[in-house]
Write an enzyme that holds these catalytic residues in place. Structure first.
Site, PDB file in Angstrom:
ATOM      1  N   ASP A 330       0.848  -1.183   0.000  1.00 25.28           N
ATOM      2  CA  ASP A 330       0.000   0.000   0.000  1.00 25.28           C
ATOM      3  C   ASP A 330       0.893   1.245   0.000  1.00 25.28           C
ATOM      4  OD1 ASP A 330      -2.166   1.676   0.105  1.00 25.28           O
ATOM      5  OD2 ASP A 330      -3.131   0.683   1.782  1.00 25.28           O
ATOM      6  N   GLU A 531     -10.077   7.117   4.978  1.00 28.75           N
ATOM      7  CA  GLU A 531      -8.977   6.605   5.805  1.00 28.75           C
ATOM      8  C   GLU A 531      -8.986   7.239   7.197  1.00 28.75           C
ATOM      9  OE1 GLU A 531      -5.311   5.717   3.688  1.00 28.75           O
ATOM     10  OE2 GLU A 531      -6.282   6.108   1.787  1.00 28.75           O
TER      11      GLU A 531
HETATM   12  C1  BGC Z   1      -5.097   2.997   0.631  1.00 25.80           C
HETATM   13  C2  BGC Z   1      -5.435   1.926  -0.357  1.00 25.80           C
HETATM   14  C3  BGC Z   1      -5.430   2.475  -1.747  1.00 25.80           C
HETATM   15  C4  BGC Z   1      -4.110   3.142  -2.035  1.00 25.80           C
HETATM   16  C5  BGC Z   1      -4.031   3.775  -3.395  1.00 25.80           C
HETATM   17  C6  BGC Z   1      -3.868   3.740   0.250  1.00 25.80           C
HETATM   18  O1  BGC Z   1      -3.646   4.818   1.098  1.00 25.80           O
HETATM   19  O2  BGC Z   1      -4.920   2.425   1.906  1.00 25.80           O
HETATM   20  O3  BGC Z   1      -6.666   1.342  -0.041  1.00 25.80           O
HETATM   21  O4  BGC Z   1      -5.679   1.455  -2.666  1.00 25.80           O
HETATM   22  O5  BGC Z   1      -3.864   4.143  -1.077  1.00 25.80           O
HETATM   23  O6  BGC Z   1      -4.783   4.912  -3.482  1.00 25.80           O
HETATM   24  C1  BGC Z   2      -4.242   7.719  -0.340  1.00 28.30           C
HETATM   25  C2  BGC Z   2      -4.047   8.080  -1.766  1.00 28.30           C
HETATM   26  C3  BGC Z   2      -4.190   9.552  -1.767  1.00 28.30           C
HETATM   27  C4  BGC Z   2      -3.097  10.160  -0.920  1.00 28.30           C
HETATM   28  C5  BGC Z   2      -3.278  11.618  -0.775  1.00 28.30           C
HETATM   29  C6  BGC Z   2      -3.050   8.230   0.428  1.00 28.30           C
HETATM   30  O1  BGC Z   2      -3.043   7.823   1.736  1.00 28.30           O
HETATM   31  O2  BGC Z   2      -4.450   6.385  -0.217  1.00 28.30           O
HETATM   32  O3  BGC Z   2      -4.894   7.472  -2.648  1.00 28.30           O
HETATM   33  O4  BGC Z   2      -4.167  10.074  -3.042  1.00 28.30           O
HETATM   34  O5  BGC Z   2      -3.012   9.611   0.359  1.00 28.30           O
HETATM   35  O6  BGC Z   2      -2.771  12.246  -1.839  1.00 28.30           O
END
Ligand code: BGC
Ligand code: BGC
Length: 852
Positions: A330, A531
């Site tokens: 991730d 998140e």
């Molecule tokens: C998230 C994932 C997601 C990835 C890509 C991460 O922060 O936990 O679920 O697929 O970002 O955006």
């Molecule tokens: C998320 C991404 C997001 C980024 C913020 C990550 O934690 O999973 O998908 O674009 O944070 O830019």
């Protein structure tokens, strides 16, 4: 201890927790030296990888592998984000994959159309097969979080979020949604969706609870194979991984839904047995259905980061469960493994990671990994295994044969596919099936559309609220109805049906009406989040803000029958709101097709019932805001509304008045806010620092540093004296700063691209040059010279200035222990007014990290 800054713990308690955490840390041996929790692969369920051995495919894999240089192999194992990588980078470094994170759109735009996605996909694809310089052509995989439809594309069909889908108990619906989503993603030129989420959320305070289908592992298991089949096509059929399907990611392996206190990316303390019984439930069915990728969880299990857990990634997932796709990490999660950084993590490769999601860190990771492979720190056989797995997936997807993404049949028909009437009808059906009726006293519902209805509440005509996070932007914030072409708000759906039936409907945000209504529909709920930004300290529905409750009570007091529709990602304690309404419907986060609500709430023009309620709770509803997590089948289970509860027209019942004791004081300290309406938040003090370095704490609306060189006075922004104007007169520099009583940890926020947002008005800038800083105690600070960027901004205008947290980290701040979340330093002649300082993701002006 982390993220105190965003929890709403009272400050005193927060301090106590910090002290406790330090004591524990002192008593416990260093993590890196700990024995890993023991794993017994033989206790884990087996899965059966459904694809038969394919000698022709293996021969192609070997032929490619023998022609690849070490550099090309390393490149294959790295995934970069389109916000930080160009097609030229992909050409040069031969990266195996790119992704578009929640905030990343082609060309740095805020939203993107199918044509813009296609153009980006074509450019990256062309770069990956460009053989100049003797390179081998290996087409790139392009992934995106299509987690409730193709939710990064303007005009796409947005399905209800997963917690809503759990309530339908309908795996066939899930399969159909997966298939429709795959089509829309392919129509935009992408070929990979980071879905399904197979978390089994056990604590609804978790900000990702809505991404899970249910607290019950059986539902997650039932849906896992359905969603994988929908996205990828059924193994053994000609549809499997064909040009209208995409590869799936079962995520997040493993235990993401079981972290202590529902803390995002936290530690899951469960026994191995509980991990198997609860959290692993979705993986064997996903693997049986041929899921091509598994994404590893940010979280830890018993104190160990999953991204470094070889026993679970290799011995259990790849061996015991026969997983034959590839394992992806991730978003910089590998950087959290002890001994690793975002740019360097051999431990993740050792553990069995095949591809590392290194959004903005890919270049450093590439260099380090290459050096480690050359030095033998990463075994060549392990690298080859990772590359083989990635190549197999690419070959199964027939990427080498497909040509430019925009040439695929669905992409050619993007205008018909994205947001098509058929997909919208499916989404609307999903809305109907997911609504859960908690209360319907005196048979108020269904309403007669031939009457006069009031539709009110601040979510009634708010498509962003219907969708929640992972919608056009990462957090799903900063959007208006104009950002959702083709979508329908709940109000609009009601209006259409009422008018068609010969009745009338009236919209008002605050409950006022021009004609006394026969009934009112009040739509309200959570603000969007994704998140950790959705993590809560308890299950109270925005404590301290009772305006929706007041609205329900006001209408009720006027003798108007009231239907409440609650838009939420998860169960929250709303007993008072339920009491104040005659009927109460949980709408979850229904997505773009709000008319599905009217389909069930209203009778037809002839007075018949067209659609009954079908949804039943897949998450137990709490008795109080602080009741310990309630999960069906667990000891002491005693929720307000049990798993499986849900009334219908066919099964009516009267609901007695519910107890109104929340179990806690309903006041709120706010997460990630440092200065609001000109005042420092509790736990912070506002200080003026003169050129002599002495700090003066100012609690009144006006004040000055002891030497008089920095002066502050109250100023009106949106209300009387809700801002502070600060003037610098000293020959040297002085500062305004916000000092915290207890250190705060913004490490997670920094990794997530969160911004420090200052709402300010620039009246005059000093030639001395303005600097913004975050500080972390004696000699520890990240200070950014922003004078030249400020010089380009309008004067005398209120605006939100955003500075990425990672700029402060890059400039030297230790984001784990900030004692000053904000400092503004300048010299003679500067005059700036400040109204608010807070974390966020939406700004009017985004500054870039100055090189200083
Ligand atoms: C998230 C994932 C997601 C990835 C890509 C991460 O922060 O936990 O679920 O697929 O970002 O955006
Ligand atoms: C998320 C991404 C997001 C980024 C913020 C990550 O934690 O999973 O998908 O674009 O944070 O830019």
């Amino acid at each position: 201890m982390s993220s105190l800054a965003r929890t709403a713990l009272p400050q005193r308690l927060a301090v106590a927790v910090v002290v406790m955490a330090c004591t524990l840390a002192a008593a416990a041996p260093a993590r890196a030296g700990d024995a890993a929790p023991t794993v017994h692969p033989e206790l884990w369920p087996q899965a059966r990888w459904p694809l038969p051995p394919d000698p022709a495919l293996e021969a192609r894999v070997e032929a490619l592998l023998t022609r690849m240089t070490l550099e090309e192999k390393v490149g294959q194992t790295i995934q970069a984000d389109i916000g930080s990588v160009t097609p030229e980078d992909v050409r040069r470094y031969r990266l195996g994959s790119i992704l578009a994170g929640g905030n990343s759109k082609p060309g740095g735009r805020r939203t993107a159309t199918p044509a813009q996605w296609q153009a980006a996909a074509d450019a990256f694809h062309a770069a990956s097969i460009d053989t100049r310089g003797g390179h081998l052509a290996v087409p790139v995989l392009f992934g995106v979080d299509a987690v409730h439809g193709d939710n990064s594309t303007l005009g796409a069909t947005l399905f209800p979020q997963n917690s809503a889908l759990g309530a339908t108990r309908d795996p066939d619906l899930i399969r159909a949604i997966g298939a429709a989503t795959a089509q829309e993603v392919r129509a935009t030129g992408l070929n990979w969706s980071f879905a399904p989420t197979l978390a089994v959320p056990q604590d609804d305070r978790w900000g990702r609870a809505y991404e899970g289908y249910s607290e019950d592992p059986r539902i997650v298991a039932d849906y896992a194979s359905a969603m994988v089949e929908g996205l990828q096509g059924r193994v053994g059929s000609s549809a499997f991984l064909d040009r209208s399907h995409v590869i799936a990611s079962a995520k997040h392996f493993l235990g993401d839904g079981g972290t202590r206190d529902g803390k995002d990316q936290g530690d899951n303390p469960d026994s191995e047995q509980a991990l198997i019984r609860i959290h692993a439930a979705g993986y064997p069915p996903a693997i049986d259905a041929g899921a091509q990728t598994v994404m590893v969880s940010f979280s830890s299990w018993q104190g160990r980061k999953m991204s470094g857990n070889r026993a679970l990634l290799t011995d259990v997932l790849k061996q015991r469960m026969q997983f034959g796709g590839f394992v992806v990490s991730d978003w910089n999660a590998h950087g959290q493994v002890p001994g690793c950084s975002n740019e360097d993590c051999p431990a993740a490769y050792h553990a069995g990671m095949d591809m590392l999601m290194a959004p903005d860190s890919w270049r450093g990771l590439y260099e380090h990994t290459l050096a480690e492979v050359k030095a033998g720190t990463i075994a060549p056989a392990r690298l080859d295994d990772a590359v083989r797995r990635i190549l197999r997936v690419k070959l199964r997807l027939r990427l080498f044969e497909q040509g430019p993404p925009s040439s695929l049949p669905l992409a050619q028909r993007a205008g018909e596919i994205v947001g098509s009437p058929a997909h919208r009808a499916l989404a609307r059906r999903a809305v109907r099936e997911s609504l859960v009726l908690l209360k319907n006293n005196h048979g108020l519902l269904p309403l007669d559309p031939r009457k006069h209805l009031l539709v009110t509440g601040d979510s009634a005509d708010n498509i962003s609220r219907q969708n929640g996070g992972w919608t056009l932007t990462w957090q799903g914030t900063g959007l208006s109805n104009a950002d959702f072409p083709g979508a329908t708000s709940i109000w609009e759906g009601v209006r259409r049906q009422v008018e068609a039936a010969g009745g009338s409907a009236e919209l008002s945000a605050d409950g006022r009406f021009t004609h006394r209504p026969d009934a009112a529909i009040v739509v309200f709920g959570e603000d969007p989040y994704a998140e950790f930004q959705g993590d809560l300290p308890n299950l109270a529905f925005h404590p301290g803000d009772d305006h929706e409750l007041a609205l329900l009570r006001k209408l009720h007091a006027q003798g108007i029958p009231v239907v409440a529709v609650f838009l939420t990602g998860r169960p929250l304690w709303v007993n008072r709101e339920i009491n104040a309404a005659d009927a109460f419907v949980v709408g979850w986060l229904p997505g773009s097709e709000g008319e599905g609500v009217a389909d069930v709430l209203l009778r037809t023009a002839t007075g018949a019932v067209a659609h009954d309620f079908r949804g039943t709770l897949a998450y137990s509803w709490p008795r109080s805001a602080v009741q310990p997590p309630q999960n069906v089948g667990q000891p002491g289970y005693d929720p307000q509304f049990a798993f499986g509860y849900g009334l219908s027209y066919a099964r009516p019942a009267e609901l007695d008045r519910l107890p109104e004791d929340p179990g806690m004081p309903l006041t709120g300290a706010r997460a990630g806010v440092y200065l609001d309406r000109g005042k420092a938040e509790p736990g912070l003090s506002m200080q003026l620092v003169g050129v002599d370095g002495a700090a003066t704490t100012v609690s009144a609306n006006a004040g000055a540093s002891t030497d008089g060189s920095v002066r502050m006075r109250g100023l009106d922004y949106q209300a009387q004296e809700d801002a502070r104007s600060v003037a610098w007169t000293g020959q040297s520099t002085g500062a305004l700063r916000l000092h915290a009583d207890a250190p705060m940890d913004l490490d997670r926020e920094t990794n997530g691209d969160v911004l420090l947002i200052t709402t300010l008005r620039i009246d005059a800038l000093s030639p001395a040059g303005s600097r913004i800083a975050m500080a972390c105690g004696e000699g520890c600070r990240g200070e950014l010279a922003i004078g030249s960027q400020l010089a380009r901004l309008p004067r005398q205008t209120w605006q939100r200035l955003g500075v990425p947290l990672k700029c402060f980290r890059a400039a030297g701040a230790d984001m784990r222990r900030l004692d000053t979340p904000f400092a503004w330093t300048s010299g003679a002649g500067e005059r700036v007014a400040f109204a608010r300082v807070a974390l966020g993701t939406v700004a009017d002006h985004l500054l870039s990290c100055p090189s200083n």
